[in-house]
Design a protein around this motif. Structure first.
Motif, PDB file in Angstrom:
ATOM      1  N   GLU A   1      26.105  -0.227  -4.105  1.00  7.78           N
ATOM      2  CA  GLU A   1      25.793  -1.004  -2.699  1.00  7.78           C
ATOM      3  C   GLU A   1      25.238  -1.011  -2.258  1.00  7.78           C
ATOM      4  O   GLU A   1      24.494  -0.765  -0.972  1.00  7.78           O
TER       5      GLU A   1
ATOM      6  N   ILE B   1      29.881   0.353  -8.578  1.00  9.19           N
ATOM      7  CA  ILE B   1      29.412  -1.207  -7.952  1.00  9.19           C
ATOM      8  C   ILE B   1      29.478  -0.609  -6.761  1.00  9.19           C
ATOM      9  O   ILE B   1      27.777  -1.067  -6.163  1.00  9.19           O
ATOM     10  N   LYS B   2      30.067   0.218  -5.933  1.00  8.65           N
ATOM     11  CA  LYS B   2      29.945   0.788  -4.854  1.00  8.65           C
ATOM     12  C   LYS B   2      28.609   1.666  -5.379  1.00  8.65           C
ATOM     13  O   LYS B   2      27.770   1.546  -3.499  1.00  8.65           O
TER      14      LYS B   2
ATOM     15  N   ASP C   1      34.221  -0.462 -10.827  1.00  5.35           N
ATOM     16  CA  ASP C   1      34.956  -0.792  -9.343  1.00  5.35           C
ATOM     17  C   ASP C   1      33.785   0.902  -8.942  1.00  5.35           C
ATOM     18  O   ASP C   1      33.186   0.421  -7.784  1.00  5.35           O
TER      19      ASP C   1
END
Lengths: 234, 50, 221
Positions: free
Chosen positions: B39, B35-36, B32
């Motif tokens: 982003e 992925i952040k 997670d």
């Protein structure tokens, strides 16, 4: 962040309770489960197997909803969401099939006996497999998204039929099915309140887990596509 | 303690399941985070282009 | 729209008459499949239940071998763009569906006659039930395989993917039809088989509506 900690505690608690809480004849304390004739210790599978089957359905539903959205708006993000949901659904479908088969070996005496539920989950497995076979055969992104959306919507329409057909054609062995005599419909009345409570907790916990995994998964798909496009442009 | 565990082996199963769940959880957590970060990077890249 | 649909059907029918590709391959496939089953059965006497199932095995695989032609041949000949200009999607689908329904009826009548002639245990006791289930099952088979054929023709891989995609969609229909065939072999009355007949009817109706709704998305790309 806080819901991740809650999720961690929730599933930890469910695994502790589901595995270690004793099954006794007459449950007195809150941590004791009732003994269900015909299932005994096997009944504990409900905390782990049922959530996987539940998530399979949720994932299928979500995949169809996002497919519908894609066909309406033609937004590639919706396709990524549908694809991620279907991927997770496939994983949970395999898990549900395997755990169910292992359990069935010891509860019914055979890994596979074409019980209505087994047949329906098998059909779902086939649908997911066909969806991925279709996706992998198409090169163009938009075409792939459109065709797989159409296919998953057609497949979704057939699912209700299984619910009506299966009980007529096959005899039910699965706990909870209509003509089940051996194990009894445990879902309805043989669970005591503490067992039901932990069962509901486990459903909630696994649903949150699914939601998180789905988010990570679809984001990774979207970003991969974005980066690929940037590479081509730059 | 040891004799208790060897008599009630279901608790060993429980501990193992907990360890496996912890592993999966922290793996997901790190995923997670990664992925952040991606982003953020993509957003910065888009702003730089503009 | 109806005249356009008939025009599409007419075109397919005439090109089929010229090449006889689908009819020949279907007929050969039926003969091959039934003879394989005959060899496998050998001298054994098989039960009614098994013949009812085998009947639908042959129907399913024959349908899978021939019904994809209607759309795949358009893509192969590169005529699908012209067709898009000439007729509306629903007209194209209606024409193709009509062609496939007729093809399925011819093929399944041949299969049923061959079964009645070659298998001793394939004796129909309730003809009207068999007729109803046969007609409804054929229509359902044609509808589902036509829409899947449309998907397949737009996808890359054509041959192997067709049965893979069709099987889950056809599974409810096949299961119910096997049951209905068993009933007609048993001599069960139509009254008792009402539930199954209702399932097949609703399958046909639902599949037809869904196909018409979704065909636009497949056809225009």
């Amino acid at each position: 962040m806080i819901w991740k900690i809650i999720l961690f505690l929730l599933i930890s608690f469910v695994s502790i309770a589901g595995i270690a809480f004793p099954i006794v004849k007459n449950p007195q304390a809150w941590y004791e489960f009732p003994n269900i004739p015909g299932l005994e210790e096997n009944a504990k599978i409900i905390f782990f197997h049922v959530p996987t089957a539940w998530l399979t359905l949720i994932a299928f539903l979500m995949s169809t909803v996002f497919s519908f959205k894609y066909l309406k708006n033609k937004n590639m993000d919706d396709d990524a969401k549908a694809y991620a949901a279907a991927q997770l659904g496939m994983v949970f479908c395999i898990l549900a099939t395997v755990t169910g088969a292992v359990w069935a070996k010891f509860a019914w005496g055979a890994f596979w006996s074409w019980d209505p539920r087994q047949t329906s989950i098998f059909a779902l497995l086939l649908i997911y497999g066909a969806l991925f076979a279709l996706r992998s055969s198409i090169e163009s992104e938009e075409k792939r998204a459109t065709l797989s959306s159409v296919y998953s919507m057609i497949a979704f329409v057939t699912v209700p039929f299984f619910i009506f057909i299966m009980p007529r054609i096959m005899k039910g062995l699965h706990p909870g099915s209509a003509d089940d005599t051996g194990a009894g419909p445990i879902v309805n009345f043989q669970m005591n309140s503490s067992m039901l409570f932990i069962f509901v907790l486990s459903l909630i916990g696994f649903t949150i887990l699914y939601y998180w995994m789905w988010q990570v998964s679809y984001k990774s798909v979207i970003y991969r596509d974005k980066l690929n496009k940037n590479l081509i442009r730059g | 303690m040891e004799s208790f565990l060897s008599n009630n082996s279901i608790y060993i199963v429980m501990i193992i399941v907990l360890i496996v769940w912890g592993g999966i959880f922290f793996y997901l957590l790190s995923l997670d985070k990664r992925i952040k970060n991606v982003e953020k990077e993509i957003k910065n890249g888009e702003q730089n282009e503009k | 729209m109806i005249s356009k649909a008939f025009a599409v059907f007419n075109k397919d029918f005439h090109s089929e008459l010229r090449t006889r590709y689908a009819i020949n391959s279907l007929a050969m496939f039926v003969i091959v499949a039934i003879s394989v089953i005959m060899f496998a059965v050998g001298q054994e006497k098989i039960s009614e239940g098994l013949t009812g199932g085998l009947f639908w095995v042959v129907i399913f695989f024959t349908a899978m071998s021939g019904l994809a032609r209607t759309f795949v041949s358009e893509e192969e000949r590169g005529t699908s763009l012209t067709l898009q200009l000439v007729a509306s999607p629903s007209a194209v689908f209606s024409g193709k569906l009509l062609f496939n329904i007729i093809l399925v009826f011819c093929m399944n009548t041949v299969i049923a006659l061959l079964y009645a002639a070659l298998f001793e245990s394939f004796v129909i006791k309730n003809y009207s039930l068999f007729f109803f289930s046969f007609v409804l099952g054929n229509i359902g088979l044609a509808i589902s395989s036509t829409i899947i054929a449309a998907i397949i023709s737009k996808a890359g891989a054509k041959g192997t993917l067709y049965p893979v995609l069709s099987f889950p969609i056809l599974l409810p229909l096949i299961l119910t039809s096997v049951q209905l065939t068993l009933f007609s072999l048993d001599g069960t009355s139509i009254e008792d088989a009402k539930f199954e007949l209702a399932i097949v009817v609703s399958y046909d109706v639902i599949m037809l509506t869904v196909s018409y709704m979704l065909f636009d998305f497949i056809w225009k790309d």
